[in-house]
Motif scaffolding. Sequence first.
Motif, PDB file in Angstrom:
ATOM      1  N   TYR A 305       0.806  -1.225   0.000  1.00 34.96           N
ATOM      2  CA  TYR A 305       0.000   0.000   0.000  1.00 34.96           C
ATOM      3  C   TYR A 305       0.844   1.284   0.000  1.00 34.96           C
ATOM      4  CZ  TYR A 305      -3.986  -2.976   0.844  1.00 34.96           C
ATOM      5  OH  TYR A 305      -4.948  -3.931   0.699  1.00 34.96           O
ATOM      6  N   SER A 306       0.242   2.337  -0.549  1.00 37.84           N
ATOM      7  CA  SER A 306       0.938   3.629  -0.650  1.00 37.84           C
ATOM      8  C   SER A 306       0.930   4.407   0.667  1.00 37.84           C
ATOM      9  CB  SER A 306       0.278   4.476  -1.743  1.00 37.84           C
ATOM     10  OG  SER A 306      -1.104   4.612  -1.456  1.00 37.84           O
ATOM     11  N   HIS A 307      -0.118   4.199   1.478  1.00 37.93           N
ATOM     12  CA  HIS A 307      -0.278   4.978   2.712  1.00 37.93           C
ATOM     13  C   HIS A 307      -0.290   4.056   3.936  1.00 37.93           C
ATOM     14  CE1 HIS A 307      -1.477   7.833  -0.325  1.00 37.93           C
ATOM     15  NE2 HIS A 307      -1.474   8.796   0.570  1.00 37.93           N
ATOM     16  N   ILE A 308       0.480   4.445   4.930  1.00 35.63           N
ATOM     17  CA  ILE A 308       0.533   3.644   6.163  1.00 35.63           C
ATOM     18  C   ILE A 308       0.209   4.568   7.333  1.00 35.63           C
ATOM     19  CG2 ILE A 308       1.988   2.201   7.641  1.00 35.63           C
ATOM     20  CD1 ILE A 308       3.775   1.750   5.101  1.00 35.63           C
ATOM     21  N   ILE A 309      -0.867   4.252   8.036  1.00 36.63           N
ATOM     22  CA  ILE A 309      -1.243   5.065   9.194  1.00 36.63           C
ATOM     23  C   ILE A 309      -0.902   4.274  10.457  1.00 36.63           C
ATOM     24  CG2 ILE A 309      -3.102   6.377  10.291  1.00 36.63           C
ATOM     25  CD1 ILE A 309      -2.462   7.124   7.269  1.00 36.63           C
ATOM     26  N   LEU A 310      -0.088   4.891  11.296  1.00 36.74           N
ATOM     27  CA  LEU A 310       0.354   4.241  12.531  1.00 36.74           C
ATOM     28  C   LEU A 310      -0.428   4.831  13.700  1.00 36.74           C
ATOM     29  CD1 LEU A 310       4.195   4.531  11.883  1.00 36.74           C
ATOM     30  CD2 LEU A 310       2.729   2.555  11.390  1.00 36.74           C
ATOM     31  N   ALA A 311      -1.102   3.983  14.438  1.00 40.80           N
ATOM     32  CA  ALA A 311      -1.840   4.435  15.624  1.00 40.80           C
ATOM     33  C   ALA A 311      -1.256   3.707  16.827  1.00 40.80           C
ATOM     34  CB  ALA A 311      -3.320   4.116  15.470  1.00 40.80           C
ATOM     35  N   SER A 312      -0.581   4.461  17.709  1.00 42.47           N
ATOM     36  CA  SER A 312       0.090   3.766  18.814  1.00 42.47           C
ATOM     37  C   SER A 312      -0.103   4.467  20.154  1.00 42.47           C
ATOM     38  CB  SER A 312       1.596   3.649  18.538  1.00 42.47           C
ATOM     39  OG  SER A 312       2.237   2.991  19.616  1.00 42.47           O
ATOM     40  N   VAL A 313      -0.310   3.633  21.135  1.00 47.09           N
ATOM     41  CA  VAL A 313      -0.321   4.087  22.510  1.00 47.09           C
ATOM     42  C   VAL A 313       1.131   4.372  22.936  1.00 47.09           C
ATOM     43  CG1 VAL A 313      -0.103   1.742  23.434  1.00 47.09           C
ATOM     44  CG2 VAL A 313      -1.309   3.477  24.766  1.00 47.09           C
ATOM     45  N   GLY A 346      -2.072   8.318  24.905  1.00 46.74           N
ATOM     46  CA  GLY A 346      -1.359   8.207  26.175  1.00 46.74           C
ATOM     47  C   GLY A 346      -2.194   8.833  27.269  1.00 46.74           C
ATOM     48  N   SER A 347      -2.020   8.345  28.465  1.00 48.69           N
ATOM     49  CA  SER A 347      -2.789   8.891  29.586  1.00 48.69           C
ATOM     50  C   SER A 347      -2.032  10.015  30.276  1.00 48.69           C
ATOM     51  CB  SER A 347      -3.113   7.776  30.581  1.00 48.69           C
ATOM     52  OG  SER A 347      -3.944   6.831  29.954  1.00 48.69           O
ATOM     53  N   TRP A 348      -0.722  10.002  30.181  1.00 48.97           N
ATOM     54  CA  TRP A 348       0.113  11.123  30.631  1.00 48.97           C
ATOM     55  C   TRP A 348       1.362  11.121  29.747  1.00 48.97           C
ATOM     56  CZ3 TRP A 348       0.064   6.326  32.591  1.00 48.97           C
ATOM     57  CH2 TRP A 348       1.288   5.712  32.880  1.00 48.97           C
ATOM     58  N   ALA A 349       1.993  12.216  29.581  1.00 50.70           N
ATOM     59  CA  ALA A 349       3.222  12.336  28.787  1.00 50.70           C
ATOM     60  C   ALA A 349       3.113  11.590  27.449  1.00 50.70           C
ATOM     61  CB  ALA A 349       4.418  11.806  29.582  1.00 50.70           C
ATOM     62  N   ILE A 350       2.212  12.086  26.580  1.00 50.08           N
ATOM     63  CA  ILE A 350       1.988  11.406  25.289  1.00 50.08           C
ATOM     64  C   ILE A 350       3.216  11.614  24.394  1.00 50.08           C
ATOM     65  CG2 ILE A 350       0.437  11.217  23.307  1.00 50.08           C
ATOM     66  CD1 ILE A 350      -1.709  12.613  25.088  1.00 50.08           C
ATOM     67  N   LYS A 351       3.889  10.532  24.075  1.00 47.23           N
ATOM     68  CA  LYS A 351       5.163  10.643  23.341  1.00 47.23           C
ATOM     69  C   LYS A 351       5.171   9.886  22.011  1.00 47.23           C
ATOM     70  CE  LYS A 351       8.835  11.567  25.199  1.00 47.23           C
ATOM     71  NZ  LYS A 351       9.674  12.761  25.081  1.00 47.23           N
ATOM     72  N   SER A 372      -1.186  16.163   9.905  1.00 51.21           N
ATOM     73  CA  SER A 372      -2.437  16.273  10.678  1.00 51.21           C
ATOM     74  C   SER A 372      -2.458  15.130  11.684  1.00 51.21           C
ATOM     75  CB  SER A 372      -3.660  16.152   9.766  1.00 51.21           C
ATOM     76  OG  SER A 372      -3.652  17.113   8.777  1.00 51.21           O
ATOM     77  N   ARG A 373      -1.762  15.309  12.767  1.00 51.92           N
ATOM     78  CA  ARG A 373      -1.680  14.237  13.760  1.00 51.92           C
ATOM     79  C   ARG A 373      -2.911  14.248  14.679  1.00 51.92           C
ATOM     80  NH1 ARG A 373       3.029  14.236  18.187  1.00 51.92           N
ATOM     81  NH2 ARG A 373       4.337  14.659  16.387  1.00 51.92           N
ATOM     82  N   VAL A 374      -3.387  13.053  15.020  1.00 44.48           N
ATOM     83  CA  VAL A 374      -4.472  12.950  16.004  1.00 44.48           C
ATOM     84  C   VAL A 374      -3.850  12.578  17.350  1.00 44.48           C
ATOM     85  CG1 VAL A 374      -6.547  11.680  16.687  1.00 44.48           C
ATOM     86  CG2 VAL A 374      -6.180  12.259  14.275  1.00 44.48           C
ATOM     87  N   THR A 375      -4.170  13.362  18.379  1.00 40.14           N
ATOM     88  CA  THR A 375      -3.626  13.091  19.722  1.00 40.14           C
ATOM     89  C   THR A 375      -4.775  12.750  20.669  1.00 40.14           C
ATOM     90  OG1 THR A 375      -1.770  14.575  19.345  1.00 40.14           O
ATOM     91  CG2 THR A 375      -2.288  14.051  21.635  1.00 40.14           C
ATOM     92  N   ILE A 376      -4.725  11.546  21.210  1.00 41.54           N
ATOM     93  CA  ILE A 376      -5.796  11.083  22.099  1.00 41.54           C
ATOM     94  C   ILE A 376      -5.254  11.011  23.523  1.00 41.54           C
ATOM     95  CG2 ILE A 376      -7.297   9.119  22.632  1.00 41.54           C
ATOM     96  CD1 ILE A 376      -7.156   8.511  19.587  1.00 41.54           C
TER      97      ILE A 376
END
Length: 447
Positions: A305-313, A346-351, A372-376
């Motif tokens: 695939y051309s696009h890779i979206i990484l979603a990580s805790v 992250g619940s604290w110190a989102i890195k 366009s980063r999503v921060t949860i």
Amino acid sequence: MHCVRKVTDDLYWVGANDYRTELFENIHPIPEGVSYNSYVLLDEKTVLFDCVDWSVCRTFLENLAHVLKDRPLDYLVINHLEPDHAASIAEVLLRHPETTVISNEKGFMFMRQFGFDVDGRMDTVKEGDTRCFGKHTVTFLFAQMVHWPEAMVTFDTTNGVLFSADAFGSFGNLGGKLFDDEVNFDRDWIDNARRYFTNIVGKYGPFVQQLLAKAKTAPIKMFCPLHGPVWRTNLGYYIDKHDKWSRYIPEENGVMIVYASMYGNTESAAQALASRLCDRGITNVKVYDVSKTHVSYLVSEAFKYSHIILASVTYNLNIYPVMEDFLHHLKVLNLSKRVFGIIENGSWAIKSGTLMEQYIDENLKDCRIINSRVTINSSGNRSNEDEMDELADAIVKSVAEEEKVLEAGEKAVAEAAAQAEQKAALKKMSAKERMALRLAKRRAEQS
Ligand code: FEO
């Protein structure tokens, strides 16, 4: 009981399928097995091309004996020394003291390292050397780092068969079939083939390109690889796949979402993005849990695939370890030319987002990160809705842009191929024919 297939009038497949091994190279799962291919030529001399893994040695020896009948084995050509093929060399040589082994200098060096006694029976070949076995003459083309340093391929100039070693191979068992026209490759085999290539040979793209360039100079009619089907009909299809994989060009303009989630909140975000993309008409989307999917499958999909979206805790102020391992594999296998998107949690110190971006910037060539980063913060809430929409919109835009880039790339490759073909055709012409062609061109331009 023997289990052989006729490849041509005087060439036989004497390999075997392995359904029992769980992990290829003790690392990559092979739930659909793998075949170890070996071929015997019955000419004035008899020639065996490569051997098989120890796990299927008994079947292989029965097959070899069945095809040879009472004939001696005059030659054993060893194109590749990795033990999934070479482990049974000693058993063949024990049974056939008459056999001369043909390989290159590095091949014989590895034979000694692995403990095979070939002294007094070696025939060392160099690039471009030929050997005649009666009707058939073969030439040896070195295929360095595809995917070991000693690897070479053997081209039979008499019938156009290329014994291609690991090149053009695949995971998967043959189950009685042998040829590409006996299977639905694009439906049943391509995922195994891509996973095999990307994980085993992926790192060595430039070397594969060198081999493809050499292959273009030979009138190849058939690929006889060491794994998977023999190619006798649709060679162009498989060459095209290898060309893309080895240039790190995505096969498809689509989106792979990989998530690392501890309690389901990052997973929810990944699913929310997937549904937003589909809502916007981008349906070529695949979602993977990095903890549940073996990394060899993730690598294969990343090449696709051309696009890779990484979603990580965030984990211990770092990237989630399994996600980090996935990124490490992409780095080691040289994946490049991709567009990435980031969701962090992250619940604290989102890195994790910053660290993943840094990892991509520092280790993966020619990649772009969507801005366009999503921060949860622990779990997605209303304040994330806008961010998620923004990311989805940016991916849609990027997919549209990438379509143009891929089209332009394909056009450039097609033009380069046409030019190379023209050049080759010109080379074959006499000086008189070339002059006539030039005159005709000039007249056409003037009229
Ligand atoms: Fe199939 Fe590199 O061995």
